[in-house]
Design a protein around this motif. Structure first.
Motif, PDB file in Angstrom:
ATOM      1  N   SER A 190       0.829  -1.205   0.000  1.00 41.40           N
ATOM      2  CA  SER A 190       0.000   0.000   0.000  1.00 41.40           C
ATOM      3  C   SER A 190       0.864   1.255   0.000  1.00 41.40           C
ATOM      4  CB  SER A 190      -0.931   0.001   1.218  1.00 41.40           C
ATOM      5  OG  SER A 190      -0.202   0.149   2.431  1.00 41.40           O
ATOM      6  N   GLY A 238      -8.095   4.376  -3.263  1.00 35.43           N
ATOM      7  CA  GLY A 238      -9.039   3.337  -3.668  1.00 35.43           C
ATOM      8  C   GLY A 238      -8.358   2.008  -3.939  1.00 35.43           C
ATOM      9  N   PHE A 239      -7.187   2.061  -4.557  1.00 39.36           N
ATOM     10  CA  PHE A 239      -6.455   0.830  -4.856  1.00 39.36           C
ATOM     11  C   PHE A 239      -6.033   0.117  -3.573  1.00 39.36           C
ATOM     12  CE2 PHE A 239      -2.513  -1.502  -5.670  1.00 39.36           C
ATOM     13  CZ  PHE A 239      -2.880  -2.294  -6.761  1.00 39.36           C
ATOM     14  N   LEU A 292      -7.358   0.449  -0.587  1.00 40.29           N
ATOM     15  CA  LEU A 292      -8.557   0.009   0.126  1.00 40.29           C
ATOM     16  C   LEU A 292      -9.070  -1.310  -0.451  1.00 40.29           C
ATOM     17  CD1 LEU A 292     -10.515   0.969   2.375  1.00 40.29           C
ATOM     18  CD2 LEU A 292     -11.892   2.016   0.564  1.00 40.29           C
ATOM     19  N   TRP A 293      -9.072  -1.406  -1.763  1.00 45.06           N
ATOM     20  CA  TRP A 293      -9.532  -2.629  -2.423  1.00 45.06           C
ATOM     21  C   TRP A 293      -8.642  -3.819  -2.064  1.00 45.06           C
ATOM     22  CZ3 TRP A 293     -13.509  -4.559  -5.174  1.00 45.06           C
ATOM     23  CH2 TRP A 293     -13.292  -5.721  -5.906  1.00 45.06           C
ATOM     24  N   ASN A 294      -7.342  -3.660  -2.165  1.00 38.07           N
ATOM     25  CA  ASN A 294      -6.426  -4.765  -1.884  1.00 38.07           C
ATOM     26  C   ASN A 294      -6.508  -5.223  -0.442  1.00 38.07           C
ATOM     27  OD1 ASN A 294      -5.538  -4.901  -4.476  1.00 38.07           O
ATOM     28  ND2 ASN A 294      -3.445  -4.246  -4.084  1.00 38.07           N
ATOM     29  N   GLY A 335      -9.001  -4.717   1.721  1.00 41.63           N
ATOM     30  CA  GLY A 335     -10.325  -5.296   1.989  1.00 41.63           C
ATOM     31  C   GLY A 335     -10.449  -6.697   1.442  1.00 41.63           C
ATOM     32  N   THR A 336      -9.932  -6.914   0.231  1.00 47.60           N
ATOM     33  CA  THR A 336      -9.962  -8.250  -0.374  1.00 47.60           C
ATOM     34  C   THR A 336      -9.180  -9.253   0.473  1.00 47.60           C
ATOM     35  OG1 THR A 336     -10.143  -7.283  -2.591  1.00 47.60           O
ATOM     36  CG2 THR A 336      -9.400  -9.572  -2.435  1.00 47.60           C
ATOM     37  N   THR A 370     -10.989 -12.524   2.191  1.00 46.63           N
ATOM     38  CA  THR A 370     -10.609 -13.863   1.707  1.00 46.63           C
ATOM     39  C   THR A 370      -9.714 -14.602   2.693  1.00 46.63           C
ATOM     40  OG1 THR A 370      -8.674 -12.996   0.527  1.00 46.63           O
ATOM     41  CG2 THR A 370     -10.772 -13.084  -0.678  1.00 46.63           C
ATOM     42  N   LEU A 375      -5.547  -0.681   5.587  1.00 46.59           N
ATOM     43  CA  LEU A 375      -6.831   0.028   5.589  1.00 46.59           C
ATOM     44  C   LEU A 375      -6.675   1.427   6.185  1.00 46.59           C
ATOM     45  CD1 LEU A 375      -9.428  -2.687   6.677  1.00 46.59           C
ATOM     46  CD2 LEU A 375      -9.183  -1.632   4.431  1.00 46.59           C
ATOM     47  N   ALA A 395      -5.117   3.590   3.645  1.00 52.33           N
ATOM     48  CA  ALA A 395      -6.069   3.986   2.603  1.00 52.33           C
ATOM     49  C   ALA A 395      -6.966   5.125   3.072  1.00 52.33           C
ATOM     50  CB  ALA A 395      -6.919   2.781   2.200  1.00 52.33           C
TER      51      ALA A 395
END
Length: 304
Positions: A39, A93-94, A96-98, A100-101, A105, A183, A186
């Protein structure tokens, strides 16, 4: 050193430091797999991209006046700041997406080795130096683009610290700390983007300057010994600079030359304020009765 030289020098320095940081962080991320370092690498990549925009934008905004732009090119600068904000939002945004994923998972790997800690600590120190340098230069030279850059570097200090906590937690046996720290990174990135947009929208829509500056503009007009009053005082941003227009009341039996000298003196006094670009003065003979109540002027005068 001139404003032009200062802004261009700072822009090139920020670009060089951000490029060095993205290379270091990317190398550490590829060897450790840390989400927090990833990040931070993305954040530095976005910083490098907008640094290029800043260098180009500051080159344009510091060009001298020409026939098509008689007041210069400073009004480009708020747009440069908005490009900075767009890059900040994309990076946030990038990340946050990574992060969160990874949390959803459960695909979380534990970071090993001191490299991640060292690169994040170095990043925090470097960003603190850039924050102080850009803030001082931006304030001294009235540059919204450099002030926006300073704020981004300020948040980078906090996000690097959050990433450092995540890496340390993962190394201590708590792997979930790594994406959680990402997070936080982000959120910090996105908050910086919002802050930059809010500040520069004021420049673009012609908002009023701070109250203490409006009071100082009024003082410059009323301090002239032959000015009896002022009304219709309007100050607004045109890009990062301020245009001022106001009416002043003088004795009606003055000659045209005397009234002109008063007008010129008041204009010069107001335009000596570093934030002001142009001042436009209308001279009213007080005997014509054109005086009107101006609650804003009265309020500012009472505050003074």
């Amino acid at each position: 050193m001139s404003r032009r030289a200062t802004l261009r020098r700072v822009g090139l320095l920020v670009l060089g430091v951000n490029l060095l940081l993205v290379l270091l962080k990317a190398g550490v991320w590829l060897t450790t797999g840390s989400f927090a370092v990833q990040s931070e690498a993305v954040n530095s990549a976005a910083d490098t991209a907008y640094s290029l925009v800043i260098v180009a934008g500051l080159y344009l905004t510091t060009r001298p006046p020409d026939f098509e732009h008689p007041h210069g090119h400073e009004r480009i600068e708020p747009f440069v700041s908005l490009f900075v904000a767009a890059g900040i939002f994309a990076a946030g945004g990038f990340v946050l997406w990574n992060a969160g994923t990874a949390l959803l998972t459960g695909d979380i790997s534990v970071t090993q080795g001191p490299a991640a800690v060292l690169v994040l600590a170095f990043s925090a120190v470097a960003k603190y130096g850039l924050y102080r340098y850009c803030l001082r230069a931006g304030t001294d030279r009235n540059s919204p683009a450099l002030i926006a850059t300073a704020k981004d570097n300020r948040n980078d200090i906090l996000t690097a610290g959050a990433a450092l906590v995540g890496v340390a937690g993962a190394m201590a046996g708590y792997p979930i700390a790594d994406p959680l720290a990402a997070l936080v990174v982000a959120i910090g990135i996105i908050y910086t983007g919002i802050e930059v947009v809010q500040e520069n929208v004021t420049y673009l829509v012609g908002g009023a300057p701070p109250e203490d500056l409006r009071r100082e503009i009024l003082r410059c007009a009323l301090d002239h010994p032959k000015v009896r009053g002022a009304h219709d005082v309007i100050a607004h941003y045109v890009g990062p600079e301020i245009d001022v227009s106001l009416h002043i009341e003088v004795e009606g039996d003055l000659t045209l030359f005397e009234a002109h000298d008063i007008e010129t003196a008041v204009i010069k006094s107001i335009e000596e304020l570093p934030e002001v670009d142009d001042a436009f003065i209308h001279v009213d003979p007080k005997e014509l009765g054109e005086w009107k109540d101006d609650e804003e002027v009265e309020r500012l005068a009472d505050l003074e």
